[in-house]
Design a protein around this motif. Structure first.
Motif, PDB file in Angstrom:
ATOM      1  N   GLU A  26       0.852  -1.182   0.000  1.00 48.71           N
ATOM      2  CA  GLU A  26       0.000   0.000   0.000  1.00 48.71           C
ATOM      3  C   GLU A  26       0.890   1.234   0.000  1.00 48.71           C
ATOM      4  O   GLU A  26       1.987   1.228   0.562  1.00 48.71           O
ATOM      5  N   ALA A  27       0.429   2.277  -0.671  1.00 44.52           N
ATOM      6  CA  ALA A  27       1.187   3.524  -0.755  1.00 44.52           C
ATOM      7  C   ALA A  27       0.284   4.687  -0.411  1.00 44.52           C
ATOM      8  O   ALA A  27      -0.913   4.689  -0.739  1.00 44.52           O
ATOM      9  N   VAL A  28       0.853   5.676   0.281  1.00 41.40           N
ATOM     10  CA  VAL A  28       0.106   6.872   0.658  1.00 41.40           C
ATOM     11  C   VAL A  28       0.925   8.103   0.299  1.00 41.40           C
ATOM     12  O   VAL A  28       2.159   8.085   0.317  1.00 41.40           O
ATOM     13  N   THR A  29       0.223   9.171  -0.024  1.00 41.26           N
ATOM     14  CA  THR A  29       0.865  10.475  -0.165  1.00 41.26           C
ATOM     15  C   THR A  29       0.124  11.470   0.712  1.00 41.26           C
ATOM     16  O   THR A  29      -1.098  11.400   0.873  1.00 41.26           O
ATOM     17  N   ALA A  30       0.878  12.385   1.286  1.00 42.25           N
ATOM     18  CA  ALA A  30       0.321  13.495   2.053  1.00 42.25           C
ATOM     19  C   ALA A  30       0.900  14.773   1.479  1.00 42.25           C
ATOM     20  O   ALA A  30       2.118  14.977   1.511  1.00 42.25           O
ATOM     21  N   GLU A  31       0.039  15.599   0.934  1.00 36.91           N
ATOM     22  CA  GLU A  31       0.467  16.877   0.374  1.00 36.91           C
ATOM     23  C   GLU A  31      -0.069  17.997   1.243  1.00 36.91           C
ATOM     24  O   GLU A  31      -1.248  17.993   1.616  1.00 36.91           O
ATOM     25  N   ARG A  53       5.355  17.412   0.015  1.00 36.27           N
ATOM     26  CA  ARG A  53       4.701  16.255  -0.607  1.00 36.27           C
ATOM     27  C   ARG A  53       5.480  15.035  -0.132  1.00 36.27           C
ATOM     28  O   ARG A  53       6.631  14.842  -0.496  1.00 36.27           O
ATOM     29  N   ASP A  54       4.870  14.247   0.715  1.00 34.38           N
ATOM     30  CA  ASP A  54       5.547  13.108   1.329  1.00 34.38           C
ATOM     31  C   ASP A  54       4.893  11.802   0.906  1.00 34.38           C
ATOM     32  O   ASP A  54       3.693  11.756   0.590  1.00 34.38           O
ATOM     33  N   LEU A  55       5.691  10.754   0.933  1.00 32.73           N
ATOM     34  CA  LEU A  55       5.276   9.453   0.424  1.00 32.73           C
ATOM     35  C   LEU A  55       5.557   8.381   1.463  1.00 32.73           C
ATOM     36  O   LEU A  55       6.580   8.416   2.146  1.00 32.73           O
ATOM     37  N   GLY A  56       4.646   7.443   1.601  1.00 31.25           N
ATOM     38  CA  GLY A  56       4.861   6.291   2.458  1.00 31.25           C
ATOM     39  C   GLY A  56       4.529   5.006   1.726  1.00 31.25           C
ATOM     40  O   GLY A  56       3.606   4.969   0.905  1.00 31.25           O
ATOM     41  N   LEU A  57       5.296   3.954   2.013  1.00 30.90           N
ATOM     42  CA  LEU A  57       5.075   2.654   1.362  1.00 30.90           C
ATOM     43  C   LEU A  57       5.172   1.558   2.415  1.00 30.90           C
ATOM     44  O   LEU A  57       6.156   1.509   3.171  1.00 30.90           O
ATOM     45  N   ARG A  58       4.157   0.720   2.487  1.00 30.41           N
ATOM     46  CA  ARG A  58       4.167  -0.434   3.390  1.00 30.41           C
ATOM     47  C   ARG A  58       3.969  -1.687   2.564  1.00 30.41           C
ATOM     48  O   ARG A  58       3.078  -1.741   1.704  1.00 30.41           O
ATOM     49  N   VAL A  59       4.792  -2.712   2.831  1.00 33.38           N
ATOM     50  CA  VAL A  59       4.698  -3.959   2.072  1.00 33.38           C
ATOM     51  C   VAL A  59       4.605  -5.136   3.026  1.00 33.38           C
ATOM     52  O   VAL A  59       5.022  -5.067   4.188  1.00 33.38           O
ATOM     53  N   SER A  69       9.333   5.848   4.349  1.00 31.49           N
ATOM     54  CA  SER A  69       8.739   7.099   3.899  1.00 31.49           C
ATOM     55  C   SER A  69       9.818   7.997   3.330  1.00 31.49           C
ATOM     56  O   SER A  69      11.013   7.822   3.615  1.00 31.49           O
ATOM     57  N   ALA A  70       9.397   8.963   2.523  1.00 30.32           N
ATOM     58  CA  ALA A  70      10.352   9.886   1.911  1.00 30.32           C
ATOM     59  C   ALA A  70       9.624  11.154   1.483  1.00 30.32           C
ATOM     60  O   ALA A  70       8.403  11.147   1.251  1.00 30.32           O
ATOM     61  N   SER A  71      10.377  12.236   1.392  1.00 25.17           N
ATOM     62  CA  SER A  71       9.833  13.486   0.869  1.00 25.17           C
ATOM     63  C   SER A  71      10.363  13.786  -0.529  1.00 25.17           C
ATOM     64  O   SER A  71       9.939  14.746  -1.162  1.00 25.17           O
ATOM     65  N   ASP A  72      11.295  12.962  -0.983  1.00 22.93           N
ATOM     66  CA  ASP A  72      11.818  13.053  -2.350  1.00 22.93           C
ATOM     67  C   ASP A  72      11.074  12.023  -3.200  1.00 22.93           C
ATOM     68  O   ASP A  72      11.176  10.821  -2.964  1.00 22.93           O
ATOM     69  N   LEU A  73      10.321  12.490  -4.181  1.00 22.54           N
ATOM     70  CA  LEU A  73       9.502  11.588  -4.991  1.00 22.54           C
ATOM     71  C   LEU A  73      10.135  11.259  -6.340  1.00 22.54           C
ATOM     72  O   LEU A  73       9.454  10.762  -7.248  1.00 22.54           O
ATOM     73  N   SER A  74      11.426  11.508  -6.487  1.00 26.65           N
ATOM     74  CA  SER A  74      12.092  11.215  -7.756  1.00 26.65           C
ATOM     75  C   SER A  74      12.085   9.714  -8.031  1.00 26.65           C
ATOM     76  O   SER A  74      11.962   8.889  -7.121  1.00 26.65           O
ATOM     77  N   GLU A  75      12.229   9.367  -9.292  1.00 26.72           N
ATOM     78  CA  GLU A  75      12.206   7.954  -9.682  1.00 26.72           C
ATOM     79  C   GLU A  75      13.325   7.171  -9.009  1.00 26.72           C
ATOM     80  O   GLU A  75      13.133   6.031  -8.569  1.00 26.72           O
ATOM     81  N   ALA A  76      14.503   7.780  -8.900  1.00 22.33           N
ATOM     82  CA  ALA A  76      15.631   7.090  -8.267  1.00 22.33           C
ATOM     83  C   ALA A  76      15.340   6.788  -6.800  1.00 22.33           C
ATOM     84  O   ALA A  76      15.629   5.697  -6.305  1.00 22.33           O
ATOM     85  N   THR A  77      14.755   7.756  -6.112  1.00 22.03           N
ATOM     86  CA  THR A  77      14.422   7.546  -4.701  1.00 22.03           C
ATOM     87  C   THR A  77      13.355   6.480  -4.552  1.00 22.03           C
ATOM     88  O   THR A  77      13.436   5.616  -3.660  1.00 22.03           O
ATOM     89  N   ARG A  78      12.352   6.508  -5.422  1.00 20.46           N
ATOM     90  CA  ARG A  78      11.287   5.508  -5.339  1.00 20.46           C
ATOM     91  C   ARG A  78      11.856   4.107  -5.562  1.00 20.46           C
ATOM     92  O   ARG A  78      11.455   3.151  -4.885  1.00 20.46           O
ATOM     93  N   THR A  79      12.782   3.969  -6.481  1.00 23.97           N
ATOM     94  CA  THR A  79      13.406   2.656  -6.742  1.00 23.97           C
ATOM     95  C   THR A  79      14.139   2.155  -5.511  1.00 23.97           C
ATOM     96  O   THR A  79      14.028   0.979  -5.136  1.00 23.97           O
ATOM     97  N   ARG A  80      14.905   3.045  -4.861  1.00 24.19           N
ATOM     98  CA  ARG A  80      15.632   2.660  -3.653  1.00 24.19           C
ATOM     99  C   ARG A  80      14.671   2.298  -2.530  1.00 24.19           C
ATOM    100  O   ARG A  80      14.901   1.347  -1.772  1.00 24.19           O
ATOM    101  N   LEU A  81      13.578   3.051  -2.395  1.00 23.02           N
ATOM    102  CA  LEU A  81      12.592   2.763  -1.344  1.00 23.02           C
ATOM    103  C   LEU A  81      12.017   1.366  -1.510  1.00 23.02           C
ATOM    104  O   LEU A  81      11.866   0.620  -0.536  1.00 23.02           O
TER     105      LEU A  81
END
Length: 447
Positions: A26-31, A53-59, A69-81
């Motif tokens: 599940e993924a959430v964003t809080a803006e 704009r913050d992002l959270g991911l639970r698996v 969670s992260a506040s950087d939504l770049s593709e590289a950051t999402r891949t690392r997350l």
């Protein structure tokens, strides 16, 4: 980011987590966008602007879970997350109760419009002007000698949740705040006082002059407090602080607390915990409510509930995990941030009022203590023994006599709640509201 782009990002994130080896995700964003201004003595003191704009991911990997969670939504950051959170989940201990909410408990269909968003805008100059106006009104009250500052803010937030088992939901809300703090003096003695309000819509916010004058009056009323001798006497908790003697009830009926057996109410389901003339109501659908929401933080459908009905405890507060552990159903009270598993919380909670106003409660009590502020509460979660430092006013023959401070009140909450009398002065100021509460005999520790 547009609504469409925000939703697409979360769907892509969930799909990528599943591809990386997660069984569920599940993924959430809080803006959030906010602007706040502070003034002191009629001059601008600070201005703060926030855009986040913050992002959270639970698996989940089997019964193992992890979140990031992260506040950087770049593709590289999402891949690392994604790589990191899946690896973390594989190493996490198994939790037999972990998992998403059951699909039959999810909210389906259209979301109710709760009128939580007001598109009105206030510029920094407008926030400064209204703060100065509130401060100036407070300083006109005789006895007020100094300002601690006025402050005003406006904000908007958007919360979006997407899960791999088919839930997608989003809602937005706004908030407008105004407040002021001042110091009053008499014969060399000084006391602080203040007033602030927060509303979803700008039109519901009280006038700056009203807020300022109330801040000044509250400060002046507290000047010259006395110490009183230890005694047992009636105590009235003013409606602004009355929720603080009720809030331990929420922790005591929290599903996780009940499952752990660490609650002084664990054996009281279906029993009287309040007087029969009182009910405790949780309503997620209050229009413009500060705690309103169309679904809980697991996507579960929410409903209005009487947590206590005519004095009788009717339900625990469950998220999906505590519900599984107790072989019950989620009550729609899951609450979470961007990282970590959900906890529980209520929505818009209020205690039903009685038929006696504040003066009537004082008249019924005769002589006793009115509590207007509280600090340092202490609770034994297993027994319900409770104490708190308080200040307020002593009253005699139903009339205010003088302010008091450096006082502690104590008792067992189950015994106190059983004797509670509610006033008629219920105001909906926040997400938890109560009328003033009278208790006939409370241990008071003074000088």
């Amino acid at each position: 980011m547009t609504v469409k782009a925000s939703a697409a990002l979360l769907h892509d994130l969930v799909a990528a987590a599943l591809k990386a080896g997660a069984d569920a995700a599940e993924a959430v964003t809080a803006e959030r966008a906010a602007l706040s201004v502070g003034v002191r003595n009629g001059a601008l003191e600070d201005v703060e602007r926030e855009e986040s704009r913050d992002l959270g991911l639970r698996v989940f990997v089997g019964k193992r879970q992890a979140s990031v969670s992260a506040s950087d939504l770049s593709e590289a950051t999402r891949t690392r997350l994604i790589e990191r959170v899946v690896a973390m989940a594989r190493l996490a201990p198994e939790d037999p109760y972990a998992g998403f909410a059951p699909e039959d408990r999810l909210h389906r269909g259209a979301f109710r419009d709760l009128d939580l968003m007001d598109a009105s805008e206030r510029s920094a100059a407008e926030l400064e002007a209204v703060s100065i106006e509130a401060e100036a009104a407070a300083l006109t009250i005789p006895g007020v000698v100094r300002s601690e500052g006025g402050h005003a803010s406006t904000s908007s937030t958007e919360w979006r949740l997407v899960t791999s088992h088919g839930f997608e939901g989003c809602y937005s809300g706004s908030a407008f705040s105004l407040g002021v703090g001042v110091i009053a003096e008499k014969d060399g003695a000084m006391e602080r006082g203040g007033e602030s309000r927060t509303t979803r819509h700008l039109s519901d916010l009280p006038d700056a002059g009203i807020i300022g004058e109330e801040a000044g009056r509250r400060a002046v009323a507290r000047v010259g407090p006395r110490k009183i001798a230890s005694t047992t006497a009636p105590v009235i908790f003013e409606n602004r602080v009355a929720t603080q003697i009720l809030s331990p009830l929420l922790g005591a009926i929290s599903g996780p607390s009940i499952a752990r057996g660490t609650s002084f109410l664990k054996d009281d389901m279906g029993k009287a915990v309040l007087p029969t003339h009182l009910s405790l109501i949780d309503d997620p659908f209050r229009m413009r409510g500060l705690g309103s929401a169309p679904f809980d933080d697991e996507g579960v459908e929410v409903v209005a509930r009487r947590l206590v009905d005519a004095g009788v405890l009717t339900t625990w507060l469950h998220n999906s995990a505590s519900a599984r552990q107790m072989k019950q159903a989620s009550t729609g009270h899951a609450s979470r941030g961007l990282a970590g598993p959900p906890g529980v919380s209520t929505h818009n909670l209020h205690l039903t009022p009685g038929d006696r106003d504040a003066a009537g409660l004082r008249a019924d009590a005769g002589t006793g203590l009115i509590v207007t502020s509280m600090f340092g509460p202490s609770l034994n979660a297993n027994t319900g023994d409770w104490s708190a430092g308080v200040s307020g006013f002593w009253f005699e023959d139903g009339e205010l006599a003088y302010p008091v401070s450096e006082v502690t009140v104590a008792g067992n909450l189950k015994a106190l709640w059983a004797r509670m009398v509610a006033g008629s002065d219920l105001e909906f100021r926040g997400s938890f509201n109560s009328p003033s509460l009278l208790f006939d005999a409370v241990a008071i520790a003074g000088k």
